[in-house]
Design a protein around this motif. Sequence first.
Motif, mmCIF file in Angstrom:
data_model
loop_
_atom_site.group_PDB
_atom_site.id
_atom_site.type_symbol
_atom_site.label_atom_id
_atom_site.label_comp_id
_atom_site.label_asym_id
_atom_site.label_seq_id
_atom_site.Cartn_x
_atom_site.Cartn_y
_atom_site.Cartn_z
ATOM 1 N N ASN A 1 -4.724 2.086 15.200
ATOM 2 C CA ASN A 1 -3.898 1.279 14.290
ATOM 3 C C ASN A 1 -4.222 1.597 12.828
ATOM 4 O OD1 ASN A 1 -4.131 -1.559 12.593
ATOM 5 N ND2 ASN A 1 -2.170 -1.243 13.572
ATOM 6 N N VAL A 2 -5.520 1.715 12.518
ATOM 7 C CA VAL A 2 -5.926 2.031 11.133
ATOM 8 C C VAL A 2 -5.417 3.422 10.760
ATOM 9 C CG1 VAL A 2 -7.893 2.394 9.594
ATOM 10 C CG2 VAL A 2 -7.932 0.499 11.209
ATOM 11 N N MET B 1 0.922 6.619 7.511
ATOM 12 C CA MET B 1 2.089 6.108 6.796
ATOM 13 C C MET B 1 1.898 6.300 5.285
ATOM 14 S SD MET B 1 3.332 2.254 6.120
ATOM 15 C CE MET B 1 2.203 2.220 4.749
ATOM 16 N N GLY B 2 0.701 5.941 4.799
ATOM 17 C CA GLY B 2 0.401 6.099 3.369
ATOM 18 C C GLY B 2 0.450 7.549 2.929
ATOM 19 N N THR C 1 -1.742 3.477 9.971
ATOM 20 C CA THR C 1 -1.489 2.964 8.615
ATOM 21 C C THR C 1 -1.806 4.034 7.565
ATOM 22 O OG1 THR C 1 -2.194 0.809 9.463
ATOM 23 C CG2 THR C 1 -1.932 0.992 7.096
ATOM 24 N N VAL C 2 -2.917 4.748 7.782
ATOM 25 C CA VAL C 2 -3.305 5.811 6.835
ATOM 26 C C VAL C 2 -2.247 6.928 6.832
ATOM 27 C CG1 VAL C 2 -5.034 7.622 6.407
ATOM 28 C CG2 VAL C 2 -5.773 5.303 6.941
ATOM 29 N N LEU D 1 1.211 4.050 -2.949
ATOM 30 C CA LEU D 1 0.868 5.451 -2.660
ATOM 31 C C LEU D 1 2.035 6.387 -2.978
ATOM 32 C CD1 LEU D 1 -1.366 5.345 0.538
ATOM 33 C CD2 LEU D 1 -2.017 6.033 -1.760
ATOM 34 N N MET E 1 0.839 -1.201 0.000
ATOM 35 C CA MET E 1 0.000 0.000 0.000
ATOM 36 C C MET E 1 0.874 1.252 0.000
ATOM 37 S SD MET E 1 -2.312 1.653 2.965
ATOM 38 C CE MET E 1 -0.817 2.427 3.556
ATOM 39 N N GLY E 2 1.892 1.250 0.855
ATOM 40 C CA GLY E 2 2.813 2.393 0.929
ATOM 41 C C GLY E 2 3.571 2.608 -0.367
#
Lengths: 199, 199
Positions: B120-121, B127-128, B124-125, A131, A127-128
């Motif tokens: 946690n979600v 990080m993206g 992750t977001v 993106l 995902m990273g």
Amino acid sequence: MESQSKSSKDGASARGDVKMAERPPMAVRCPDLLLRALALALTLAAAVMVGVDKESKTVSVTISQSLTLHVRATAKWQYMSAFVYFLVSNAVACSYAAASLVYVTVAGAARSAKAALAINVLDTVMMGLLLSASGASAAIGVIAQHGNSHVQWNKVCHAFGSYCHQMAAAFTLCLVGSFAFLLLAVLYVMDLHKKAMSR
Amino acid sequence: MESQSKSSKDGASARGDVKMAERPPMAVRCPDLLLRALALALTLAAAVMVGVDKESKTVSVTISQSLTLHVRATAKWQYMSAFVYFLVSNAVACSYAAASLVYVTVAGAARSAKAALAINVLDTVMMGLLLSASGASAAIGVIAQHGNSHVQWNKVCHAFGSYCHQMAAAFTLCLVGSFAFLLLAVLYVMDLHKKAMSR
């Protein structure tokens, strides 16, 4: 006897719980396979679209008031490092999606918990990666579309419209692909969360 | 009596397990706080570095063989949409890191499992988001450093060296910040995994 029977029943229940812990519930496994197949299709389409995207045009270059040259120019992904990165990232994510789809389908419920954890981490990394590739291609796309007068970078999409449209479509596919990987990671965590909380 | 005593002991053990499930172990909580503080510091530093990065130079522009203009040019983040996106992304990630750090510190072991899942979600977001911002700024950075002859976008870093170096440093901080968020997400999943498998 009653105590023995209860203990035996509890034992069976405990074994059932362990089985349940090792085997992801069907409600999660189906979206997992679908999302993985979707990510595979999207990243494959994005990589192919960028790979085959090519447009040649005769562009007029004004050297002075009396001299205008007509030059045959071609737009292709190899000419821009951001698009090379975009194509490679989508190819890597596509290969990973294919490999993980095969593994998840073949191993099924028998796959180890550690393998499932490794797949979750790799889903997040993919995902990273997608993106960052989307960000890189979008940054170049904005300049190509509008230009930037501060650094004298002229827009090029007015001349290579078809090329730019195809790149924009590939960008959208890549972005949706990255969301598929995000959803895969979130679904796995939600499943783990349910298991951990049902103790 | 023995059976009662065992049942009572089992009940206490079960309650203990539930407590353990709700309360993340200390070994995970400490890196969580440290990584969150690190992510906050890195994204704050990256946002500030881009925000204050500004360089003015007198640049020579050759119009014709007999006419060369000397123009005062300034490089700053507002002039490039990728850098605006970079600054905004780092500011958003920094604000989130600060808010989540306060929440994790204040709520501590009492925080709900659902809140931990939501964090946690969001990790992750973030990080993206940071990786997409890194990708965008790197794509522009490569052109600024080397230029691209195919689209006639000239390099600018030879004139604005100090500006480019500071942007590269901010890019590195942002990249490390995104890895801090990735590590936070992975640590949480590993912790959940341990709990789910210890049933």
